[in-house]
Design a protein around this motif. Structure first.
Motif, mmCIF file in Angstrom:
data_model
loop_
_atom_site.group_PDB
_atom_site.id
_atom_site.type_symbol
_atom_site.label_atom_id
_atom_site.label_comp_id
_atom_site.label_asym_id
_atom_site.label_seq_id
_atom_site.Cartn_x
_atom_site.Cartn_y
_atom_site.Cartn_z
ATOM 1 N N VAL A 439 20.212 -12.629 -20.746
ATOM 2 C CA VAL A 439 20.746 -12.335 -22.082
ATOM 3 C C VAL A 439 22.269 -12.310 -22.076
ATOM 4 O O VAL A 439 22.911 -12.856 -22.976
ATOM 5 N N PRO A 445 27.636 -10.560 -24.891
ATOM 6 C CA PRO A 445 27.955 -9.363 -25.683
ATOM 7 C C PRO A 445 29.440 -9.243 -25.967
ATOM 8 O O PRO A 445 29.832 -8.613 -26.943
ATOM 9 N N LEU A 454 21.228 -9.321 -29.834
ATOM 10 C CA LEU A 454 20.933 -9.321 -28.402
ATOM 11 C C LEU A 454 19.475 -8.959 -28.147
ATOM 12 O O LEU A 454 18.856 -9.469 -27.203
ATOM 13 N N SER A 498 23.958 -5.766 -23.474
ATOM 14 C CA SER A 498 22.811 -6.663 -23.332
ATOM 15 C C SER A 498 21.703 -5.992 -22.533
ATOM 16 O O SER A 498 20.514 -6.192 -22.819
#
Length: 941
Positions: A439, A445, A454, A498
């Motif tokens: 992610v 982020p 997210l 994240s």
């Protein structure tokens, strides 16, 4: 462990790792024959159960999926009875033992480690209760040992799935000559056969592959070819680019049939190695074709690649090869484009070995081992050797994780020799830890700090991993850490926001009809996503074209700033800029300006008292003493001199312009009517654009100036000199009527807008007075703050990226210009034999207006490029584009200009669009359901 294949083709359990190997057909027949004899003896019976899927392990324990309400499957019950048959178990073990050699490079994790619950901080494995299932006959609870089986339960609505967290195998490297594994704690190792970790006395190990016996002879008759280059010079230039990107050497060849040049890339290879090299080239942005070098280079080339690289597809049930993107301008947070691979496509192909799954191949030949792994250190020399894969772990994974090439990773590191005799390094890791490392790299982020976006990315990444697990099983791992699967960079890339998104969505996946979806996602969709059928030649019900924005004008309401002030009453075009000038001077307290200006007020002559008042305010703003004005100050000549004195304190024109200059700049029809004392001042103001003339190029020096012309001159001069206290900035999305700007330090700065503020919105070249303005983010703004700290004047220029949810991406709009030769070279393998390129024409577009059929016209024929390969063939960021042809002075085609939007394949969730929707207050569930049609969110564990 190697499973024993059942005698009938039975699909592997859903949400479970596919079978790692397939027995040759002869061994299946032998096992089936013995099974039949064992069943005839009726030595062991079990009551029928609703087992619809079964998967045999080497230790004769079944892995099953319980589907309530299904009809009993007799053949499954029979197989379960056979597993109770002692003679059968004995023969099965002997059969497996005869086939297995110590040198098998299985490259697969221990299935027992995969089926037991992972230890977590919240729930230790020892405290987990066994999974309970009810006997369909007695409705009594039945205990299943979670340590022996993997059990998946689904309720009748397919809303909840219960099970254990899967283990993923991520290939960190696939062709290394040596690998270094280390930890700052205690390093432990184990073989794939033993699975018992032994502490090592060193913290750093170097692993190499050593040849034990000659490798089997493999026919190396395959190569890679890039075709369709128009000249030898282009072929040489392409060869240079390939060498810089991949270190592959290329040889230029001429195709005598089409009279085009091509490249043979690299040496002769086996077919498997050629396909792997082809994938590497595609990752680098080069479209290569696997060819059989036994066939003649000139003329018809045998398309032997299993990747179906041609323009037409022969099988409607399989997806095309993963499409690649241009690597130019890649930013870390924008490396979001996934390989579009249908996990079911592999199982639909027929296997040459006769097994039920063609995607299953041995990672090493079942014969005498040809290579062994040597683990050594710098100081101690050789530590140990192994014919099996070696796993490394840390005795303190939390504080001192295991490292590969000094980069830390959660879980374990496995090293084994692949079929090419080189090393493959795999990170064996739990799904949640894997998603943490995905992610943060797929949707940074730092660049897109929205928790709900997210979370949506975490669920999409988790679902994609589950759906595509085992995609590279023939090579000993599940997924790659690149954009061909999902970008994964391990522990150091994780970020708190994240990680929070992953933790708060633990176990959640997107499902359609009760099954995890192939959760494709794209970096920037350009405002609309596309139907999968138009890109990947296969209709997927949940991958449909969707708008990447809140639908309807109501979706823009949260970004709207309104004012109670009535806009200027303007009907005549020439007065539009005058309304802005009047507003600017009004907020600077010039006085005697109408509350609501109109055409009639602006076109009326200004009195000498009004002009004196306005010029007095100019002198105050310029910090000059108030000059003496006559009653003719409202005439053009006297006004020009008075404005110069008020703004500069002296008549600058008389000093800066000589007589010739004055005559030169007084290029108006009635220049002779300008009084001599004012001629230099009028000339200077005309040169600088402060004084305006009439449409017939006259000034009308003897007529009184209108209010609009006076205010226009004053506003232009004050604005250009910086005497108006105006500020500039770039807006962030407005919230609750508040203007939000991004400060120089990267922080959002909210500013309150006055309820009666002047609002202007630029439309075309002019700024028009309006009652409300929309700020979705990215708009250049000019504003003024009054003494109370509120914005009393706001002028907005529309954001170039528009209002789509993905407007925050740097690739929401792009252009690319290519010469006809470059286009022909890129389309070479799709448009062979068409001669000189003449034209490109869009034949059809998809639901999102993406190009789905591109007609390529040449001097000797016409070809078509269709579907998702259009983008990769042309080397463009997206195929949501329009084409413009440019011609030279002689009327010859000189280039094609592609103007487009987006970056990626355009199917599924738009990553930057998810961020934009999250900024509008959307939840992760609403975001996912906006991009994936008809899905539900289901908790797997």
């Amino acid at each position: 462990m190697m499973p024993l294949m059942p005698t009938k083709a039975i699909s592997p359990p859903r949400a479970s790792h596919p079978l790692p190997f397939a027995y040759p057909k002869t061994h299946q027949i032998a096992a089936a024959d013995f099974a039949q004899r064992c069943e005839n003896k009726k030595e062991a019976r079990l009551p029928d159960r609703n087992f619809s899927e079964i998967n045999y392990r080497l230790d004769c324990r079944p892995t099953v999926v319980l589907l309530p309400g299904g009809a009993p499957q007799d053949f499954v019950a029979r197989e379960l009875r056979l597993m109770r048959c002692i003679p059968f178990r004995t023969l099965a073990l002997l059969l497996v033992s005869s086939l297995l050699a110590p040198g098998f490079a299985l490259a697969q994790q221990d299935r027992r480690a995969e089926t037991r619950a992972r230890r977590t901080q919240n729930q230790p494995a020892a405290n987990r209760a066994p999974i309970e299932a009810k006997d369909p006959d007695t409705s009594q609870p039945k205990q299943w040992n979670a340590g022996d089986t993997t059990v998946t339960q689904m309720d009748a609505r397919h809303a909840v799935i219960g099970g254990t967290e899967p283990v993923m195998r991520i290939a960190l490297a696939t062709d290394l000559r040596a690998a270094t594994v280390s930890t700052t704690a205690g390093l432990m190792s184990a073989t794939d056969f033993a699975q018992t970790f032994v502490p090592l006395d060193v913290a750093r190990v170097r692993v190499e592959s050593r040849l034990l016996s000659p490798l089997p002879m493999v026919e190396e008759n395959f190569g890679l070819r890039i075709a369709g280059l128009s000249s030898r010079a282009q072929a040489d230039a392409q060869a240079q680019l390939i060498r810089e990107a991949t270190s592959e050497q290329s040889k230029a060849v001429l195709d005598v049939e089409t009279q085009t040049w091509g490249l043979l890339v690299g040496p002769r290879r086996s077919r498997e190695d050629a396909e792997i090299a082809q994938a590497r080239l595609e990752d680098a942005g080069f479209a290569a074709t696997v060819i059989d070098l036994a066939m003649p280079i000139n003329g018809s080339i045998a398309q032997t690649s299993a990747r179906q690289s041609g323009p037409e597809r022969s099988s409607p049930n399989s997806l095309p090869p993963p499409l690649t993107r241009s690597t130019a301008g890649v930013t870390p947070e924008m490396k979001k484009i996934n390989a579009a691979v249908n996990a079911n496509a592999n199982s639909k192909s027929s296997a040459s070995s006769g097994s039920g799954n063609s995607a299953i191949r041995l990672t090493s030949r079942p014969s005498v081992p040809t290579r062994e792994l040597i683990a050594s250190t710098v100081n101690s020399g050789k530590l140990f050797s192994s014919n099996a894969p070696v796993l490394f772990a840390s005795d303190d994974e939390t504080k001192a994780p295991v490292r590969f090439n000094d980069k830390p990773y959660r879980g374990r590191i496995e090293v084994f020799a692949n079929t090419r005799g080189l090393l493959t390094v795999v990170n064996v890791i739990g799904l949640e830890d894997y998603v943490r490392g995905v992610v943060a790299n797929e949707l940074s982020p730092g660049g897109y700090p929205q928790l709900e976006a997210l979370k949506a990315q975490a669920i999409a990444a988790r679902t994609y991993a589950i759906k595509n697990r085992g995609q590279y099983m023939s090579q000993g791992f599940d997924l790659l850490p690149t954009t061909r699967s999902q970008v994964y960079r391990g522990l150091t890339s994780e970020q708190p926001l994240s990680t929070r998104a992953v933790d708060e969505t633990r176990g959640l996946v997107a499902t359609y009809d009760g099954q995890p979806i192939n959760a494709l996602y794209t970096s920037t969709c350009g405002g609309r996503t596309e139907d999968a059928a138009n890109i990947f030649a296969e209709a997927v019900p949940y991958l449909r074209a969707r708008e990447c924005a809140v639908e309807g004008r109501g979706g823009l309401e949260p970004f709207t700033i309104k004012s109670a002030r009535e806009p200027a009453d303007i009907r005549e075009e020439q007065h539009v800029p005058l309304a802005r000038a009047a507003a600017l001077l009004s907020i600077h307290k010039l006085g005697s300006i109408a509350v609501r200006v109109s055409d009639s007020w602006l076109s009326s002559p200004a009195s000498h008292l009004e002009v004196r008042s306005w010029l007095g305010s100019v002198a105050a703003l310029a910090h000059q003493s108030l000059p003496t004005f006559g009653d003719d100050v409202n005439l053009p000549g006297a006004f020009a001199t008075a404005l110069s004195l008020a703004a500069f304190g002296e008549s600058r024109a008389d000093t800066l312009l000589n007589n010739a200059d004055v005559e030169y700049f007084l290029a108006i029809r009635d220049a002779n009517e300008v009084p001599a004392p004012n001629r230099a001042d009028v000339a200077l103001l005309l040169r600088d654009g402060y004084l305006s003339v009439f449409p017939d190029a006259s000034l009308h020096p003897r007529e009184k100036m209108t209010r609009g012309r006076v205010l226009h001159a004053i506003a232009r001069l004050l604005e250009n000199r910086g005497l108006l206290q105006m500020q500039k900035g770039t807006a962030r999305p407005a919230s609750d009527g508040t203007l939000i700007l991004r400060s120089a330090k990267g922080k959002d700065q909210p500013l309150r807008v006055s309820g009666d503020a002047y609002l202007f919105r630029q439309i075309g070249e002019a700024a028009y007075p309006v009652r409300s303005v929309i700020l979705v983010g990215g708009e250049p703004v000019n504003f003024h703050i009054n003494t109370s700290g509120a914005v009393d004047y706001l002028e907005v220029r529309p954001a170039p990226g528009g209002a789509a949810a993905d407007r925050f991406s740097p690739f929401s709009n792009w252009t690319s210009e290519l010469s006809p030769g470059a286009v022909k070279a890129r389309l070479g393998r799709f448009a062979q034999g068409i001669g000189t390129l003449i034209d490109l024409r869009v034949v059809t577009r998809g639901a999102s207006r993406r190009v789905t059929d591109l007609e390529v016209t040449g001097s000797e024929g016409i070809a078509h490029v269709r579907g998702g390969r259009i983008r990769s063939a042309l080397g463009l960021r997206e195929q949501l584009f329009v084409v413009e042809k440019k011609y030279d002075a002689d009327g010859r085609l000189s280039s094609f200009l592609f103007t487009g939007r987006g970056w990626g394949h355009g199917v599924g969730m738009c990553q930057v669009g998810a961020y934009g929707l999250a900024r509008q207050g959307w939840s992760y569930e609403k975001i996912l359901k906006a991009y994936y049609t008809g899905i539900e969110l289901t908790r797997m564990y």
